[in-house]
Design a protein around this motif. Structure first.
Motif, short mmCIF file in Angstrom:
data_model
loop_
_atom_site.label_atom_id
_atom_site.label_comp_id
_atom_site.label_asym_id
_atom_site.label_seq_id
_atom_site.Cartn_x
_atom_site.Cartn_y
_atom_site.Cartn_z
N SER A 348 -3.05 -13.64 7.51
CA SER A 348 -3.65 -12.19 8.97
C SER A 348 -2.09 -11.70 9.38
O SER A 348 -0.51 -13.09 9.60
CB SER A 348 -4.35 -13.26 10.15
N ILE A 349 -2.22 -10.98 9.66
CA ILE A 349 -1.23 -10.36 10.28
C ILE A 349 -0.56 -10.15 11.45
O ILE A 349 -1.67 -11.08 12.52
CB ILE A 349 -0.98 -8.83 10.04
N LYS A 350 1.10 -10.22 11.55
CA LYS A 350 1.10 -11.07 13.02
C LYS A 350 1.06 -9.34 14.00
O LYS A 350 1.16 -9.80 15.27
CB LYS A 350 3.56 -11.70 12.85
N ARG A 351 1.66 -8.33 13.22
CA ARG A 351 2.06 -6.96 14.12
C ARG A 351 0.59 -6.56 12.86
O ARG A 351 0.63 -5.87 12.18
CB ARG A 351 3.56 -6.61 13.79
N TRP A 352 0.26 -5.04 14.13
CA TRP A 352 -0.26 -3.65 13.04
C TRP A 352 -0.21 -3.30 12.24
O TRP A 352 -0.66 -2.62 11.52
CB TRP A 352 -1.03 -2.96 14.74
N LYS A 353 1.72 -2.89 12.76
CA LYS A 353 2.15 -2.15 11.51
C LYS A 353 2.53 -3.28 10.15
O LYS A 353 2.76 -1.98 9.08
CB LYS A 353 4.47 -1.92 12.38
N ASP A 354 2.00 -3.92 10.00
CA ASP A 354 2.47 -4.06 8.61
C ASP A 354 1.07 -4.41 8.09
O ASP A 354 0.09 -5.02 7.10
CB ASP A 354 2.75 -6.10 8.54
N LEU A 355 -0.26 -3.42 8.75
CA LEU A 355 -1.80 -3.40 8.15
C LEU A 355 -2.06 -3.54 6.81
O LEU A 355 -2.58 -3.37 6.18
CB LEU A 355 -2.77 -2.44 9.24
N TRP A 356 -1.40 -2.75 6.11
CA TRP A 356 -1.16 -2.19 4.19
C TRP A 356 -1.41 -3.35 4.01
O TRP A 356 -2.07 -3.67 3.10
CB TRP A 356 0.21 -1.88 3.94
N LEU A 357 -1.13 -4.22 4.07
CA LEU A 357 -0.97 -6.11 3.52
C LEU A 357 -2.05 -6.95 3.42
O LEU A 357 -2.42 -7.10 2.85
CB LEU A 357 -0.04 -7.21 4.86
N ASN A 358 -3.07 -6.12 4.61
CA ASN A 358 -4.66 -6.15 4.70
C ASN A 358 -4.83 -5.10 3.31
O ASN A 358 -5.72 -5.24 2.35
CB ASN A 358 -4.91 -6.17 6.07
N GLU A 359 -5.03 -4.22 4.09
CA GLU A 359 -5.70 -2.65 3.68
C GLU A 359 -5.54 -2.76 2.65
O GLU A 359 -6.08 -2.26 1.12
CB GLU A 359 -6.00 -1.89 4.12
N GLY A 360 -4.44 -2.20 1.94
CA GLY A 360 -3.91 -1.88 0.24
C GLY A 360 -4.01 -3.35 -0.49
O GLY A 360 -4.58 -2.57 -1.77
N PHE A 361 -4.13 -4.43 0.03
CA PHE A 361 -3.97 -5.49 -1.32
C PHE A 361 -6.05 -5.34 -1.59
O PHE A 361 -6.71 -5.67 -2.72
CB PHE A 361 -4.05 -7.18 -0.34
N ALA A 362 -6.47 -5.08 -0.33
CA ALA A 362 -7.97 -4.71 -0.41
C ALA A 362 -8.52 -3.86 -1.21
O ALA A 362 -9.25 -3.78 -1.60
CB ALA A 362 -8.67 -5.25 1.33
N THR A 363 -7.46 -2.62 -1.30
CA THR A 363 -7.77 -2.06 -2.22
C THR A 363 -7.69 -1.42 -3.09
O THR A 363 -8.52 -1.20 -4.14
CB THR A 363 -7.39 -0.24 -1.30
N TYR A 364 -7.05 -2.36 -3.39
CA TYR A 364 -6.61 -2.63 -5.17
C TYR A 364 -7.18 -3.49 -5.44
O TYR A 364 -7.32 -3.53 -6.95
CB TYR A 364 -4.67 -3.35 -4.64
N ALA A 365 -8.05 -4.41 -4.87
CA ALA A 365 -8.75 -5.08 -5.25
C ALA A 365 -10.12 -4.83 -5.68
O ALA A 365 -10.71 -5.25 -6.97
CB ALA A 365 -8.86 -6.42 -4.31
N GLU A 366 -10.49 -3.40 -5.55
CA GLU A 366 -11.36 -2.48 -5.74
C GLU A 366 -11.08 -2.26 -7.26
O GLU A 366 -11.66 -1.98 -8.15
CB GLU A 366 -11.74 -1.30 -5.13
N TRP A 367 -9.96 -1.85 -7.49
CA TRP A 367 -9.47 -1.19 -8.71
C TRP A 367 -9.76 -2.74 -9.79
O TRP A 367 -9.55 -2.33 -10.81
CB TRP A 367 -7.99 -0.96 -8.43
N LEU A 368 -8.91 -3.80 -9.31
CA LEU A 368 -9.05 -4.50 -10.30
C LEU A 368 -10.69 -4.96 -10.65
O LEU A 368 -10.41 -5.37 -11.75
CB LEU A 368 -8.39 -6.19 -9.27
N TRP A 369 -11.27 -4.89 -9.69
CA TRP A 369 -12.96 -4.98 -9.64
C TRP A 369 -13.18 -4.11 -10.76
O TRP A 369 -13.89 -4.64 -11.61
CB TRP A 369 -13.82 -5.15 -8.18
N SER A 370 -12.77 -2.90 -10.65
CA SER A 370 -13.14 -1.80 -11.71
C SER A 370 -12.81 -2.12 -13.04
O SER A 370 -13.17 -1.82 -13.74
CB SER A 370 -12.92 -0.59 -10.98
N GLU A 371 -11.28 -2.46 -12.60
CA GLU A 371 -11.11 -3.41 -14.55
C GLU A 371 -11.76 -4.11 -14.84
O GLU A 371 -12.27 -4.47 -16.21
CB GLU A 371 -9.72 -3.33 -14.01
N HIS A 372 -12.13 -4.84 -14.02
CA HIS A 372 -12.87 -6.31 -14.51
C HIS A 372 -14.36 -5.69 -14.85
O HIS A 372 -14.96 -6.57 -16.42
CB HIS A 372 -12.92 -7.08 -13.70
N ARG A 373 -14.81 -4.87 -14.51
CA ARG A 373 -16.27 -4.52 -14.80
C ARG A 373 -16.56 -3.02 -15.70
O ARG A 373 -17.39 -3.21 -16.50
CB ARG A 373 -16.69 -3.82 -13.81
#
Length: 481
Positions: A348-373
């Protein structure tokens, strides 16, 4: 995390993923101040023995509180959809991080009946969304204490937010849809409402007979019905931030089972969406197991998902039970939300300014799932987004410093994901996927910051990466390849 119709809302929603197929084919709220309900007026200045009114996030100065650290919430709640009336008895177990004569909790609205600390009546005042508590005796630094708050009223969700529109405890025709990112926990229970303070949660939720109350974690005993009401008891044994807590309730059809790797899996859908129940259950299990091979062992005791009949226009990665508001989630969205169980929920993030650590990772996971499929590769998706002209708004918003009034900007998601792909290209697949697992394992159930990720990336790869991260996370303008 969204389907095609939700991508259009990307700039205004939390946890909204890209839509791969569509992309390729197209080439502080102004709340009313509650009436004070206790005896002692709030002092007008702070002191060393008064807990701060905020936890210390400069972008959200009144979110959370200082002076203590919560270890556990025990929520006893009752809700009647017919009257929209909620009753609450919440016990918060915490440790004082300083000597405390007074401390605050976050709570929006409600009539507070009584407050006790260490079993003794405490005085309290209300100011905006702050509940200020003065114990009968000062609390010693380092000492544990329990504060219990009894309250009731009609929950008031946050509305018209620039970040998410409507969020918090949202009444529905048959119950409630409860998604709280970024600071909506205060709309239904007193808390230290900021992701910097994680805690365990126990829920005892009483609703009219015939309805189902869902919460994080697992049921600890069978539901009990008496006098026309049913009580559901849930427990999330792993640390959780407040915005991920839920007590979504209403009429639901359920499917229980386990993933192929043995993780308990619960899918729940409003009857309107019964046609998606089997797919939600199956795909959730498949993706949970796949991510455990990419990101490391699944961090929680169960997985699942909930589709409710409320047109939220977004989904949210509520811990162990992602919520999908009024639509049938596709694989990309489910992949996004389940990736958050590692990146955003466990870490979890300590401060909201680091939100990319949540959303950038989850969005890249979409791309990885697309590759996997066997669909579009991460590189082709990166190339498609990179083709956006230099004048596109995405390039003017550096995602490494999320803006408090525009947290869920497209850049935080897409350019955040592009940062990870640029990193993967620079360090190679072996180092990159080793990094993803080490990042998840080293900070399991804890908090993370962008500098910590940069440091681990350099350590794992053996490369100096300041220029890469500066270009993709912190500088305005379209980075050069």
């Amino acid at each position: 995390m969204r389907s095609a119709l939700l991508v259009l809302l990307l700039g205004a929603v939390a946890c909204a993923p890209s839509n791969v197929d569509a992309l390729l084919s197209a080439n502080a709220d102004g709340d009313a101040t509650p009436t004070a309900t206790a005896q002692t007026p709030a002092p007008t200045r702070s002191g060393q023995e008064w807990g701060a009114r905020g936890i210390g996030d400069p972008d959200f100065p009144l979110d959370g509180n200082g002076g203590y650290d919560v270890s556990r919430y025990r929520l006893k709640m009752g809700y009647d959809p017919a009257t929209k009336h909620l009753t609450g008895n919440v016990s918060i177990e915490a440790k004082a991080t300083q000597s405390l004569r007074r401390f605050n909790l976050d709570l929006k609205g409600f009539d507070v009946g009584k407050v006790s600390v260490a079993g003794k009546p405490a005085t309290f005042t209300r100011s905006g969304d702050e509940l200020s508590v003065t114990p009968a005796a000062p609390l010693a630094k380092g000492g544990p204490f329990t504060v219990t708050v009894t309250y009731e009223g009609v929950p008031q969700p946050v509305k018209d937010s620039s970040n998410l529109g409507t969020y918090g405890f949202i009444p529905t025709t048959d119950g409630a849809y409860v998604t709280c990112q970024p600071n909506g926990a205060k709309t239904w229970f007193p808390s230290n409402d900021h992701p910097a303070d994680k805690a365990r949660f126990d829920f005892e939720l009483t609703v009219p007979e015939g309805l189902t109350a869902l919460a994080n974690g697992e049921l600890t005993k069978k539901p009990v019905t008496s006098g026309g009401k049913t009580t559901f008891t849930w427990s999330e044994r792993h640390p959780m931030v407040t915005y991920l807590a839920t007590m979504t309730l209403g009429k639901f059809e359920l499917r229980e089972g386990r993933t192929a790797k043995g993780v308990p899996n619960l899918a729940a859908v409003d009857p309107k969406y019964r046609s998606t129940l089997a797919n939600l259950h199956t795909v959730t299990g498949e993706i949970t197991d796949h991510w455990s091979t990419v990101f490391g062992p699944y961090p929680f005791s169960s997985t699942g998902g909930v589709v409710d009949d409320f047109a939220a226009g977004y989904a949210l990665e509520n811990q162990t039970k992602p919520m999908y508001g009024g639509f049938k989630p596709d694989e990309s969205i489910i992949a996004h939300e389940l990736a958050h169980q590692w990146y955003g929920d466990s870490l979890s993030i300590k401060r909201w300014k680091d939100l990319w650590l949540n959303e950038g990772f989850a969005t890249y996971a979409e791309w990885l799932w697309s590759e996997h499929r066997g669909r579009a590769s991460a590189q082709s998706l990166f190339d498609t987004y990179y083709a956006k002209p230099a004048g596109n708004a995405m390039w003017a918003y550096p995602p490494g410093q999320a803006k408090p009034n525009d947290l869920f900007n497209e850049s935080v998601y897409i350019r955040g994901a592009m940062t990870l792909h640029a990193l993967r290209t620079a360090v190679g697949d072996t180092a990159f996927f080793t990094l993803l697992k080490e990042w998840a394992q080293d900070h399991k159930y804890g908090h993370v910051t962008t500098p910590e990720f940069v440091a681990l990336a350099e350590k794992t790869s053996g490369k100096q990466l300041d220029q890469l991260f500066d270009a993709w996370l912190f500088n305005k303008g379209k980075p050069a390849l």
